[in-house]
Design a protein around this motif. Structure first.
Motif, PDB file in Angstrom:
ATOM      1  N   ALA A   1     -53.631  27.303 -78.050  1.00 15.81           N
ATOM      2  CA  ALA A   1     -53.979  28.476 -77.265  1.00 15.81           C
ATOM      3  C   ALA A   1     -53.169  29.677 -77.739  1.00 15.81           C
ATOM      4  N   THR A   2     -53.560  30.850 -77.315  1.00 17.99           N
ATOM      5  CA  THR A   2     -52.887  32.068 -77.740  1.00 17.99           C
ATOM      6  C   THR A   2     -51.552  32.275 -77.031  1.00 17.99           C
ATOM      7  N   ASN A   3     -51.356  31.618 -75.882  1.00 20.94           N
ATOM      8  CA  ASN A   3     -50.135  31.855 -75.106  1.00 20.94           C
ATOM      9  C   ASN A   3     -49.191  30.668 -75.042  1.00 20.94           C
ATOM     10  N   LEU A   4     -49.614  29.496 -75.535  1.00 17.28           N
ATOM     11  CA  LEU A   4     -48.716  28.353 -75.561  1.00 17.28           C
ATOM     12  C   LEU A   4     -49.225  27.296 -76.525  1.00 17.28           C
ATOM     13  N   ARG A   5     -48.345  26.336 -76.832  1.00 15.94           N
ATOM     14  CA  ARG A   5     -48.682  25.218 -77.711  1.00 15.94           C
ATOM     15  C   ARG A   5     -48.331  23.934 -76.965  1.00 15.94           C
TER      16      ARG A   5
ATOM     17  N   PHE B   1     -39.537  12.992 -83.583  1.00 12.54           N
ATOM     18  CA  PHE B   1     -38.620  14.081 -83.895  1.00 12.54           C
ATOM     19  C   PHE B   1     -39.467  15.302 -84.220  1.00 12.54           C
ATOM     20  N   PHE B   2     -39.116  16.437 -83.606  1.00 12.03           N
ATOM     21  CA  PHE B   2     -39.918  17.654 -83.742  1.00 12.03           C
ATOM     22  C   PHE B   2     -39.146  18.735 -84.495  1.00 12.03           C
ATOM     23  N   GLU B   3     -39.821  19.380 -85.422  1.00  9.43           N
ATOM     24  CA  GLU B   3     -39.325  20.585 -86.070  1.00  9.43           C
ATOM     25  C   GLU B   3     -40.330  21.685 -85.740  1.00  9.43           C
ATOM     26  N   VAL B   4     -40.028  22.454 -84.707  1.00  8.09           N
ATOM     27  CA  VAL B   4     -40.996  23.392 -84.145  1.00  8.09           C
ATOM     28  C   VAL B   4     -40.872  24.767 -84.800  1.00  8.09           C
ATOM     29  N   THR B   5     -42.000  25.280 -85.254  1.00  6.66           N
ATOM     30  CA  THR B   5     -42.058  26.630 -85.806  1.00  6.66           C
ATOM     31  C   THR B   5     -41.758  27.638 -84.713  1.00  6.66           C
ATOM     32  N   LYS B   6     -40.850  28.551 -84.984  1.00  2.00           N
ATOM     33  CA  LYS B   6     -40.428  29.511 -83.967  1.00  2.00           C
ATOM     34  C   LYS B   6     -41.524  30.519 -83.674  1.00  2.00           C
ATOM     35  N   ASN B   7     -41.805  30.703 -82.387  1.00  2.00           N
ATOM     36  CA  ASN B   7     -42.775  31.695 -81.935  1.00  2.00           C
ATOM     37  C   ASN B   7     -42.472  32.026 -80.478  1.00  2.00           C
ATOM     38  N   PRO B   8     -41.645  33.059 -80.228  1.00  2.00           N
ATOM     39  CA  PRO B   8     -41.235  33.404 -78.859  1.00  2.00           C
ATOM     40  C   PRO B   8     -42.396  33.707 -77.919  1.00  2.00           C
ATOM     41  N   LYS B   9     -43.536  34.114 -78.471  1.00  2.00           N
ATOM     42  CA  LYS B   9     -44.680  34.469 -77.638  1.00  2.00           C
ATOM     43  C   LYS B   9     -45.532  33.258 -77.261  1.00  2.00           C
ATOM     44  N   ARG B  10     -45.268  32.109 -77.910  1.00  2.00           N
ATOM     45  CA  ARG B  10     -46.073  30.915 -77.642  1.00  2.00           C
ATOM     46  C   ARG B  10     -45.146  29.714 -77.483  1.00  2.00           C
ATOM     47  N   PRO B  11     -44.665  29.448 -76.278  1.00  2.00           N
ATOM     48  CA  PRO B  11     -43.787  28.300 -76.047  1.00  2.00           C
ATOM     49  C   PRO B  11     -44.432  26.996 -76.500  1.00  2.00           C
ATOM     50  N   PHE B  12     -43.624  26.095 -76.999  1.00  2.00           N
ATOM     51  CA  PHE B  12     -44.073  24.773 -77.432  1.00  2.00           C
ATOM     52  C   PHE B  12     -43.717  23.798 -76.321  1.00  2.00           C
ATOM     53  N   ILE B  13     -44.728  23.135 -75.764  1.00  2.00           N
ATOM     54  CA  ILE B  13     -44.533  22.297 -74.577  1.00  2.00           C
ATOM     55  C   ILE B  13     -44.982  20.868 -74.864  1.00  2.00           C
ATOM     56  N   ILE B  14     -44.112  19.915 -74.547  1.00  3.83           N
ATOM     57  CA  ILE B  14     -44.415  18.499 -74.748  1.00  3.83           C
ATOM     58  C   ILE B  14     -44.510  17.821 -73.389  1.00  3.83           C
ATOM     59  N   HIS B  15     -45.635  17.206 -73.106  1.00  2.57           N
ATOM     60  CA  HIS B  15     -45.834  16.465 -71.867  1.00  2.57           C
ATOM     61  C   HIS B  15     -45.584  14.979 -72.129  1.00  2.57           C
ATOM     62  N   THR B  16     -44.636  14.407 -71.401  1.00  2.00           N
ATOM     63  CA  THR B  16     -44.348  12.974 -71.501  1.00  2.00           C
ATOM     64  C   THR B  16     -44.285  12.426 -70.080  1.00  2.00           C
ATOM     65  N   GLY B  17     -45.427  11.975 -69.581  1.00  2.40           N
ATOM     66  CA  GLY B  17     -45.483  11.563 -68.183  1.00  2.40           C
ATOM     67  C   GLY B  17     -45.231  12.762 -67.287  1.00  2.40           C
ATOM     68  N   ASN B  18     -44.273  12.643 -66.368  1.00  4.66           N
ATOM     69  CA  ASN B  18     -43.945  13.746 -65.461  1.00  4.66           C
ATOM     70  C   ASN B  18     -42.908  14.700 -66.041  1.00  4.66           C
ATOM     71  N   VAL B  19     -42.414  14.390 -67.223  1.00  9.36           N
ATOM     72  CA  VAL B  19     -41.382  15.222 -67.832  1.00  9.36           C
ATOM     73  C   VAL B  19     -42.005  16.215 -68.807  1.00  9.36           C
ATOM     74  N   VAL B  20     -41.580  17.480 -68.683  1.00 12.70           N
ATOM     75  CA  VAL B  20     -42.086  18.551 -69.537  1.00 12.70           C
ATOM     76  C   VAL B  20     -40.918  19.128 -70.327  1.00 12.70           C
ATOM     77  N   THR B  21     -41.037  19.107 -71.656  1.00 14.45           N
ATOM     78  CA  THR B  21     -40.006  19.664 -72.535  1.00 14.45           C
ATOM     79  C   THR B  21     -40.552  20.930 -73.156  1.00 14.45           C
ATOM     80  N   ARG B  22     -39.787  22.031 -73.028  1.00 20.34           N
ATOM     81  CA  ARG B  22     -40.280  23.332 -73.461  1.00 20.34           C
ATOM     82  C   ARG B  22     -39.293  23.990 -74.416  1.00 20.34           C
ATOM     83  N   VAL B  23     -39.800  24.482 -75.555  1.00 21.79           N
ATOM     84  CA  VAL B  23     -38.963  25.175 -76.534  1.00 21.79           C
ATOM     85  C   VAL B  23     -39.738  26.361 -77.094  1.00 21.79           C
ATOM     86  N   LEU B  24     -39.017  27.227 -77.797  1.00 21.61           N
ATOM     87  CA  LEU B  24     -39.660  28.336 -78.500  1.00 21.61           C
ATOM     88  C   LEU B  24     -39.676  28.089 -79.998  1.00 21.61           C
ATOM     89  N   GLY B  25     -38.692  27.381 -80.496  1.00 21.89           N
ATOM     90  CA  GLY B  25     -38.609  27.065 -81.915  1.00 21.89           C
ATOM     91  C   GLY B  25     -37.290  26.384 -82.192  1.00 21.89           C
TER      92      GLY B  25
END
Length: 340
Positions: A163-167, A176-200
């Protein structure tokens, strides 16, 4: 108190929902000034650094709901939104104002929660699933050029186009994640009820079914929340070398520290165990090598072992190294390992 300090104090009060009607009017007049965004960032940084464990990224949708309720109660004719504390570094106020304006225009009455942000073009994208059986690991390139090292016995799901506003992606297992930095599109991982959020950043997540979820950070900053009834509840904010384990059954979390080299080394097949139960090591090796490991003695299963292993060697050699560290005997019959 100088003029800048007064503005920052007013912004902080507004964030915490303590402004009077007159102060709210004053805040609204400041929204059009050029320096408010910078001041807003400064306040957010100060609040986040003062208590990182209580870090709570603002949720625009939830803010709009609360503001709408307040608006009805006070009968204030205005379309401005209330922003919740705390915000991560470098996220600009005008981003939230644009979200708020767009939502107000599109839906009129506000009755939305966190998943509203997910209702974008990402919903219409083709979802891709990668599933590794036991004994297999893989490297996956995501649409935004982020890289995922998916572990054995693990599953990853993500859209063909973010999406244009999040990943947003979903994980079951370890990666293991190596997330491309993008402050405008947070990177979100859903694992059951746990949500992990990063920008890069880079980090590892363990989230196997019916097991505690752990997040270990190699670089950058990672936020971990628990989602209940579509509302996020903070668990922790982690910096390099920090980790958290969330136990859904007990509702408790445990903070810890892990050498960054141990975390990042996992993607290359490095397994570092520091006072780890033999039973837990065996479970990891079963998944990694697709073997069955049986520990005959219950006391031996609880024995804590310190050892560094690597998965680029045969299981027979690896178990031999492990037996020296754990002071036990073993027998291997094809894909079955007996420890006694």
């Amino acid at each position: 108190m100088d003029h800048k300090t007064e503005k920052k104090a007013l912004i902080r009060k507004y964030i915490n929902g303590g402004c009077t009607a007159e102060e709210t009017v004053q805040i609204k007049s400041l929204l059009s000034t050029d320096d408010l965004s910078a001041l807003f960032d400064e306040v957010m940084d100060e609040m986040a650094s003062s208590n990182i464990d209580q870090y709570n990224e603002p949720d625009v949708a939830q803010a709009l709901v609360k503001f709408h309720e307040r608006q009805s109660a006070e009968n204030i004719e205005d379309s401005e939104t209330k922003i919740l504390a705390l915000a991560p570094k470098k996220i600009k106020l005008r981003r939230y104002l644009s979200y708020a304006a767009a939502i107000l225009v599109l839906i009129g009455s506000i009755s939305i929660l966190i998943p509203r942000l997910n209702k974008t073009s990402q919903q219409n994208a083709l979802v891709q699933h990668f599933e590794n059986p036991k004994g297999k690991r893989s490297r996956i390139l995501l649409p935004d050029s982020s890289v995922v090292y998916l572990g054995a016995g693990s599953t990853l799901s993500f859209p063909s186009k973010f999406a244009t506003n999040l990943r947003a992606i979903s994980l079951r297992g370890e990666a293991f994640f190596e997330v491309t930095k993008n402050p405008k599109r947070p990177f979100i991982i859903h694992t059951g009820n746990v949500v992990t959020r990063v920008l890069g950043t880079s980090f590892k997540v363990d989230a196997f079914l019916n097991q505690p979820v752990s997040v270990l950070v190699s670089t950058g900053k990672v936020r971990v929340d628990r989602e209940v009834n579509k509302v996020l509840h903070p668990i922790a904010v982690l910096l390099p070398g920090q980790s958290v384990v969330w136990n859904e059954k007990t509702g408790q979390h445990e903070l810890g520290s892990t050498p960054v080299s141990d975390i990042s080394g996992w993607k290359n097949g490095k397994l570092v165990f520091r006072k780890t139960k033999l039973a837990d090591i065996a479970a990891i090796l079963e998944r990694t090598y697709n073997v069955v490991i049986q520990i005959k003695n219950p006391l031996l299963a609880e024995r804590q072992i310190r050892v560094n292993l690597t998965t680029d060697i045969p299981v027979s050699k690896l178990v031999k190294i492990l037996s020296v560290a754990g002071n036990f005997k073993y027998k291997i019959n094809q894909n079955h390992v007996s420890i006694f």
